[in-house]
Scaffold this active site. Structure first.
Site, short mmCIF file in Angstrom:
data_model
loop_
_atom_site.label_atom_id
_atom_site.label_comp_id
_atom_site.label_asym_id
_atom_site.label_seq_id
_atom_site.Cartn_x
_atom_site.Cartn_y
_atom_site.Cartn_z
CE1 TYR A 93 -18.34 -2.97 9.69
CE2 TYR A 93 -20.11 -3.44 8.14
CZ TYR A 93 -19.55 -2.63 9.12
OH TYR A 93 -20.21 -1.49 9.51
CG PHE A 130 -18.91 10.06 7.90
CD1 PHE A 130 -19.25 11.40 7.76
CD2 PHE A 130 -19.78 9.10 7.36
CE1 PHE A 130 -20.42 11.79 7.11
CE2 PHE A 130 -20.93 9.47 6.71
CZ PHE A 130 -21.26 10.81 6.59
#
Length: 335
Positions: free
Chosen positions: A152, A11
């Site tokens: 993460y 993206f």
């Protein structure tokens, strides 16, 4: 300039590459084309970039050190922008190994490639998630980031730390930028805006976590790209001074971390109301508790970005959501 961008089928990488090409730079893209989400989106992004004269692509995983070295040799980059990563806070609960592999091993390979290439500026994407359990807001770049709440976040913090060591040892000018809930056309299907629009269009209910009592410092993709492109020329060296500005420049390395966000958090329920208005449809809502690893709010201090570049993201959520809905109903509907 010659710029190597990792994650160009993603993206943010797609939008950044398109902007750099439009500005006259030569871009070599590197992407693994993983199947974390709809691969058609990735292929279409690269197809669009491939129609320009300023783009070449290398398809391989970051963990493939030889393939990355080949891409660097092809590009001979002045600048490397490292965006490729295993993204997604919630997916890190399901497949933690993917995060260690891509975000730590992969980033190490990028650092080695940057060292061997002698780049003028290395730029790495990080995340607001590194602020973790911090309760002090707005988040400043110099705040402690020692309490990650997901793997993460921990792997992205590790990338920051590794890049600092390389900046110190090998004098590689390095900028890490922390993103805050980036959204817009060509976005990822696992992100809230995409999921909400898809569900509402299909008359399906949406899951509203934290009982809707959450807020995010949403950043529209064009604003993010503007911030990154301006930072390309802000090579860490001299400290930035000014009223109300605290520089994150390392005392022992040409290394800096910068928030890219507008410093205007929006509540989750007003965000959903904006989506409903743009779609002309009301959402069916499942009110849910907070998910593991989620934080209640993100809120950036953007004064350092402003001091460095003269720019602060300013595209409103209303404008950004409208642009996404237009894209979803046109370009994405044709995939």
């Amino acid at each position: 300039m010659r710029i190597l961008v990792t994650g160009t089928a993603g993206f943010i990488g797609f939008h950044l590459a398109r902007r750099l090409i439009a500005d006259g730079h030569m871009v070599v893209g590197f992407d693994g084309m993983t199947t974390y989400y709809d691969i058609r989106l990735k292929h279409k992004r690269h197809e669009i970039l491939g129609k320009t004269n300023g783009f070449r692509a290398h398809i391989a995983m970051l963990e493939d050190k030889d393939a990355l070295a080949k891409a660097v040799a092809d590009c001979q980059p002045d600048v490397i922008v490292h965006l490729a990563a295993q993204a997604g806070v919630r997916y890190s609960l399901e497949n933690p190994e993917a995060y260690v592999s891509a975000n730590m091993v992969g980033t190490f390979n990028v650092l080695e490639a940057a060292r061997e290439a002698g780049v003028k500026h290395l730029m790495l994407a990080s995340t607001s998630s590194v602020y973790g359990g911090n309760e002090k807001m707005p988040f400043m770049e110099t705040d402690l980031t020692d309490a990650p709440m997901t793997l993460y976040a921990a792997t992205k913090k590790a990338g920051e730390s590794m890049s600092h060591s390389y900046a110190h040892l090998w004098k590689i000018p390095t900028t890490c930028f922390r993103f805050f809930t980036v959204y817009g056309p060509w976005g990822r299907p696992d992100m809230a805006l995409f999921k909400f629009v898809k569900a509402i269009e299909e008359d399906q209910p949406i899951d509203v976590y934290g009982e809707g009592k959450m807020g995010r410092d949403f950043t529209y993709i064009d604003d993010l790209v503007e911030g990154i492109t301006r930072l390309v020329d802000c090579v860490p060296g001299q400290p930035v001074t000014g009223e109300g500005v605290t520089d994150s420049l390392s005392p022992v390395a040409p290394w800096r971390v910068v928030n890219i966000a507008g410093g205007q958090p929006v509540g989750l329920m007003p965000f959903i109301e904006t989506i409903e208005k743009c779609l002309g449809k009301e959402a069916k809502k499942n009110m849910m508790p907070m998910q593991m690893g989620d934080v209640r709010e993100t809120f950036a201090d953007a004064s350092l970005l402003k001091a460095l570049t003269g720019f602060t993201p300013e595209i409103s959520v209303e404008e950004g959501v409208s642009a996404f809905v237009d894209w979803y109903r046109t370009d994405y509907a044709k995939l």
